[in-house]
Design a protein around this motif. Structure first.
Motif, PDB file in Angstrom:
ATOM      1  N   ARG A  56      31.527  17.614  18.677  1.00 50.03           N
ATOM      2  CA  ARG A  56      31.339  17.660  17.030  1.00 50.03           C
ATOM      3  C   ARG A  56      32.539  16.467  16.591  1.00 50.03           C
ATOM      4  O   ARG A  56      33.307  16.264  17.162  1.00 50.03           O
ATOM      5  CB  ARG A  56      31.533  18.924  16.271  1.00 50.03           C
ATOM      6  N   GLY A  57      32.004  15.771  15.648  1.00 50.83           N
ATOM      7  CA  GLY A  57      32.911  14.841  14.949  1.00 50.83           C
ATOM      8  C   GLY A  57      33.488  15.602  13.562  1.00 50.83           C
ATOM      9  O   GLY A  57      33.488  16.807  13.283  1.00 50.83           O
ATOM     10  N   ASN A  58      34.084  14.885  12.471  1.00 54.74           N
ATOM     11  CA  ASN A  58      34.371  15.494  11.492  1.00 54.74           C
ATOM     12  C   ASN A  58      33.316  15.532  10.249  1.00 54.74           C
ATOM     13  O   ASN A  58      33.565  16.406   9.490  1.00 54.74           O
ATOM     14  CB  ASN A  58      35.693  14.323  10.728  1.00 54.74           C
ATOM     15  N   HIS A  59      32.411  14.944  10.533  1.00 54.32           N
ATOM     16  CA  HIS A  59      30.786  15.175   9.843  1.00 54.32           C
ATOM     17  C   HIS A  59      30.196  16.178  10.726  1.00 54.32           C
ATOM     18  O   HIS A  59      28.613  15.837  11.008  1.00 54.32           O
ATOM     19  CB  HIS A  59      30.252  13.875   9.397  1.00 54.32           C
ATOM     20  N   ASP A  60      30.495  17.305  11.022  1.00 52.72           N
ATOM     21  CA  ASP A  60      29.596  18.330  11.509  1.00 52.72           C
ATOM     22  C   ASP A  60      30.411  19.885  11.106  1.00 52.72           C
ATOM     23  O   ASP A  60      31.660  19.734  11.142  1.00 52.72           O
ATOM     24  CB  ASP A  60      29.621  18.331  12.955  1.00 52.72           C
ATOM     25  N   ASN A  61      29.423  20.647  10.799  1.00 50.41           N
ATOM     26  CA  ASN A  61      30.013  22.101  10.330  1.00 50.41           C
ATOM     27  C   ASN A  61      30.504  22.668  11.724  1.00 50.41           C
ATOM     28  O   ASN A  61      29.628  23.014  12.490  1.00 50.41           O
ATOM     29  CB  ASN A  61      28.848  22.749   9.655  1.00 50.41           C
ATOM     30  N   PRO A  62      31.797  22.947  11.939  1.00 51.98           N
ATOM     31  CA  PRO A  62      32.215  23.460  13.124  1.00 51.98           C
ATOM     32  C   PRO A  62      31.534  25.062  13.529  1.00 51.98           C
ATOM     33  O   PRO A  62      31.321  25.274  14.516  1.00 51.98           O
ATOM     34  CB  PRO A  62      33.696  23.613  13.005  1.00 51.98           C
ATOM     35  N   MET A  63      31.251  25.834  12.372  1.00 51.99           N
ATOM     36  CA  MET A  63      30.731  27.006  12.888  1.00 51.99           C
ATOM     37  C   MET A  63      29.323  26.991  13.249  1.00 51.99           C
ATOM     38  O   MET A  63      28.974  27.681  14.323  1.00 51.99           O
ATOM     39  CB  MET A  63      30.733  27.841  11.426  1.00 51.99           C
ATOM     40  N   VAL A  64      28.685  26.130  12.547  1.00 56.03           N
ATOM     41  CA  VAL A  64      27.033  25.756  13.027  1.00 56.03           C
ATOM     42  C   VAL A  64      27.087  25.287  14.356  1.00 56.03           C
ATOM     43  O   VAL A  64      26.127  25.781  14.941  1.00 56.03           O
ATOM     44  CB  VAL A  64      26.525  25.155  11.879  1.00 56.03           C
ATOM     45  N   CYS A  65      27.938  24.551  14.660  1.00 53.84           N
ATOM     46  CA  CYS A  65      28.111  23.720  16.041  1.00 53.84           C
ATOM     47  C   CYS A  65      28.264  25.001  16.955  1.00 53.84           C
ATOM     48  O   CYS A  65      27.363  24.871  18.108  1.00 53.84           O
ATOM     49  CB  CYS A  65      29.219  22.827  15.994  1.00 53.84           C
ATOM     50  N   GLN A  66      29.130  25.991  16.671  1.00 58.40           N
ATOM     51  CA  GLN A  66      29.228  26.777  17.841  1.00 58.40           C
ATOM     52  C   GLN A  66      28.072  27.648  18.152  1.00 58.40           C
ATOM     53  O   GLN A  66      28.135  28.182  19.250  1.00 58.40           O
ATOM     54  CB  GLN A  66      30.365  28.078  17.483  1.00 58.40           C
ATOM     55  N   GLN A  67      27.178  27.745  17.027  1.00 52.45           N
ATOM     56  CA  GLN A  67      25.923  28.548  17.308  1.00 52.45           C
ATOM     57  C   GLN A  67      24.838  27.626  17.871  1.00 52.45           C
ATOM     58  O   GLN A  67      23.828  28.380  18.288  1.00 52.45           O
ATOM     59  CB  GLN A  67      25.521  29.097  16.302  1.00 52.45           C
ATOM     60  N   HIS A  68      24.977  26.418  17.868  1.00 51.93           N
ATOM     61  CA  HIS A  68      23.758  25.677  18.454  1.00 51.93           C
ATOM     62  C   HIS A  68      23.600  25.408  19.851  1.00 51.93           C
ATOM     63  O   HIS A  68      24.768  25.263  20.558  1.00 51.93           O
ATOM     64  CB  HIS A  68      24.091  24.214  17.783  1.00 51.93           C
ATOM     65  N   PRO A  69      22.653  25.530  20.614  1.00 44.37           N
ATOM     66  CA  PRO A  69      22.220  25.565  21.802  1.00 44.37           C
ATOM     67  C   PRO A  69      22.736  24.217  22.604  1.00 44.37           C
ATOM     68  O   PRO A  69      23.022  24.327  24.092  1.00 44.37           O
ATOM     69  CB  PRO A  69      20.776  25.874  22.062  1.00 44.37           C
ATOM     70  N   HIS A  70      22.643  23.166  21.794  1.00 49.36           N
ATOM     71  CA  HIS A  70      23.089  22.018  22.452  1.00 49.36           C
ATOM     72  C   HIS A  70      24.516  21.520  22.376  1.00 49.36           C
ATOM     73  O   HIS A  70      24.820  20.451  22.802  1.00 49.36           O
ATOM     74  CB  HIS A  70      22.086  20.837  22.061  1.00 49.36           C
ATOM     75  N   TYR A  71      25.245  22.353  21.775  1.00 46.49           N
ATOM     76  CA  TYR A  71      26.706  22.143  21.583  1.00 46.49           C
ATOM     77  C   TYR A  71      27.661  22.437  22.986  1.00 46.49           C
ATOM     78  O   TYR A  71      27.419  23.423  23.420  1.00 46.49           O
ATOM     79  CB  TYR A  71      27.370  23.017  20.495  1.00 46.49           C
ATOM     80  N   LEU A  72      28.298  21.143  23.402  1.00 44.53           N
ATOM     81  CA  LEU A  72      28.865  21.082  24.697  1.00 44.53           C
ATOM     82  C   LEU A  72      30.389  22.219  24.474  1.00 44.53           C
ATOM     83  O   LEU A  72      30.590  22.814  25.385  1.00 44.53           O
ATOM     84  CB  LEU A  72      29.299  19.869  24.858  1.00 44.53           C
ATOM     85  N   GLY A  73      30.833  22.096  23.378  1.00 45.73           N
ATOM     86  CA  GLY A  73      31.875  22.906  23.029  1.00 45.73           C
ATOM     87  C   GLY A  73      33.210  22.223  22.318  1.00 45.73           C
ATOM     88  O   GLY A  73      33.026  20.814  22.251  1.00 45.73           O
ATOM     89  N   ASP A  74      34.138  22.771  22.089  1.00 50.13           N
ATOM     90  CA  ASP A  74      35.155  21.959  21.324  1.00 50.13           C
ATOM     91  C   ASP A  74      35.775  21.069  22.370  1.00 50.13           C
ATOM     92  O   ASP A  74      36.494  20.053  21.833  1.00 50.13           O
ATOM     93  CB  ASP A  74      36.125  23.110  20.640  1.00 50.13           C
ATOM     94  N   PHE A  75      35.952  21.448  23.443  1.00 48.02           N
ATOM     95  CA  PHE A  75      36.763  20.705  24.491  1.00 48.02           C
ATOM     96  C   PHE A  75      36.338  21.370  25.862  1.00 48.02           C
ATOM     97  O   PHE A  75      35.740  22.500  26.033  1.00 48.02           O
ATOM     98  CB  PHE A  75      38.196  20.780  24.297  1.00 48.02           C
ATOM     99  N   GLY A  76      36.661  20.465  26.945  1.00 48.59           N
ATOM    100  CA  GLY A  76      36.418  21.180  28.173  1.00 48.59           C
ATOM    101  C   GLY A  76      36.401  20.060  29.360  1.00 48.59           C
ATOM    102  O   GLY A  76      36.557  18.795  29.285  1.00 48.59           O
ATOM    103  N   PHE A  77      36.226  20.459  30.585  1.00 44.55           N
ATOM    104  CA  PHE A  77      36.070  19.521  31.723  1.00 44.55           C
ATOM    105  C   PHE A  77      34.953  19.989  32.585  1.00 44.55           C
ATOM    106  O   PHE A  77      34.851  21.061  32.802  1.00 44.55           O
ATOM    107  CB  PHE A  77      37.342  19.780  32.587  1.00 44.55           C
ATOM    108  N   LYS A  78      34.163  18.767  32.968  1.00 45.55           N
ATOM    109  CA  LYS A  78      33.156  19.137  33.787  1.00 45.55           C
ATOM    110  C   LYS A  78      33.091  18.090  35.178  1.00 45.55           C
ATOM    111  O   LYS A  78      33.300  17.129  35.194  1.00 45.55           O
ATOM    112  CB  LYS A  78      31.658  18.558  33.295  1.00 45.55           C
ATOM    113  N   GLU A  79      33.600  19.179  36.305  1.00 44.75           N
ATOM    114  CA  GLU A  79      33.906  18.318  37.430  1.00 44.75           C
ATOM    115  C   GLU A  79      32.578  17.678  37.995  1.00 44.75           C
ATOM    116  O   GLU A  79      32.603  16.653  38.587  1.00 44.75           O
ATOM    117  CB  GLU A  79      34.359  19.489  38.518  1.00 44.75           C
ATOM    118  N   ASP A  80      31.424  18.583  37.895  1.00 45.54           N
ATOM    119  CA  ASP A  80      30.140  17.798  38.605  1.00 45.54           C
ATOM    120  C   ASP A  80      29.483  16.648  37.656  1.00 45.54           C
ATOM    121  O   ASP A  80      28.350  16.544  37.913  1.00 45.54           O
ATOM    122  CB  ASP A  80      29.319  19.065  39.096  1.00 45.54           C
TER     123      ASP A  80
END
Length: 211
Positions: A56-80
C-alpha cells in the motif's frame, strides 16, 4: 531463473494494470494502487488470477487493503523471492486538500512503534538483496530528484525508517514509486529504481513461489 515485474503507482487505472500483467506470471505493485477510493469496486482487481500482489501507498485505504486477497502485507521478508523485503505506507503532502475516509486515511503511514520495533529488527536480521517500498529514503532524493530538497522538514516517520534501513544495510536493488518519476542510479552500491506511474521493471530472481 524467474522474474518479478515491479510496477509503479496505478491510482486505480485498472485497464492499464491489466495490460501490464497480461503476459506476466508474477508481479508486485509498489503502492498507490487505488484501493478504497470511491468506485474502486467496479473493476476490483481481486478478480485477477495468479501471483500478482501489491503493497500500500498513501493513496490506498489501509483497512480495505488488509482484506484484499492480493495485498502482500504492511511489511515482510520473502526468502524464496530472491531475499526480498517490502514495506508500504507513506506521508501525503497534499492531505489538507483531501477528505478523511474518502481519499485520505490517518493510518496512511505504518505506526511508529511498528516501524521501530518490528520493521527495523526484521530488516537488520534478514539483510535483503531486494527492497520494494512505496517511498524512498531521503538520503537518495538529492541524487534521483532535483526538485526535492534534502530537507529535515520533509521527513515523515516512514522516511526516517527508510533512511535507517539504508544505513543499516545496503541491498543490491531498491524499487519504489510515490514520486511518479522514472530514474535509475547506483548509490553507494545499491541500484535504486524509481518507477513512474504505470511504469514497470522486470527483475530476474531465483526460486520464486506463491505467497
Amino acid at each position: 531463473m524467474n522474474s518479478v515485474r515491479i510496477i509503479g503507482d496505478i491510482h486505480g487505472m485498472w485497464s492499464s494494470y491489466r495490460r501490464i500483467i497480461a503476459e506476466c506470471p508474477f508481479s508486485i505493485q509498489v503502492g498507490d494502487f487505488g484501493i478504497g477510493f470511491p468506485g474502486w469496486q467496479k473493476n476490483d482487481p481481486q478478480k485477477i488470477k495468479g501471483k500478482h500482489y501489491f503493497i500500500r501507498g498513501n493513496h490506498d485505504n489501509p483497512m480495505v487493503c488488509q482484506q484484499h486477497p492480493h495485498y502482500l502485507g504492511d511489511f515482510g521478508f520473502k526468502e524464496d523471492w530472491g531475499r526480498l523485503f517490502f514495506l508500504g505506507g507513506a506521508f501525503s503532502i497534499d492531505q489538507r486538500y483531501r477528505i478523511q475516509g474518502r481519499d485520505w486515511w490517518p493510518e496512511e503511514e505504518i505506526a511508529y512503534s511498528v516501524l521501530m520495533n518490528q520493521v527495523m529488527p526484521l530488516y537488520e536480521k534478514t539483510k535483503p538483496e531486494i527492497v520494494v517500498t512505496h517511498d524512498g529514503p531521503m538520503a537518495i532524493r538529492r541524487f534521483l530528484f532535483s526538485h526535492h530538497a534534502d530537507d529535515e522538514r520533509n521527513k515523515s516517520r516512514t522516511i526516517v525508517c527508510l533512511d535507517n534501513l539504508f544505513e543499516i544495510h545496503k541491498p543490491r536493488f531498491w524499487f519504489h514509486g510515490h514520486h511518479h518519476i522514472s530514474n535509475r542510479q547506483n548509490i553507494l552500491g545499491t541500484e535504486f529504481v524509481s518507477l513512474a506511474s504505470s511504469e514497470f521493471y522486470d527483475h530476474v530472481i531465483q526460486d520464486t513461489c506463491g505467497k
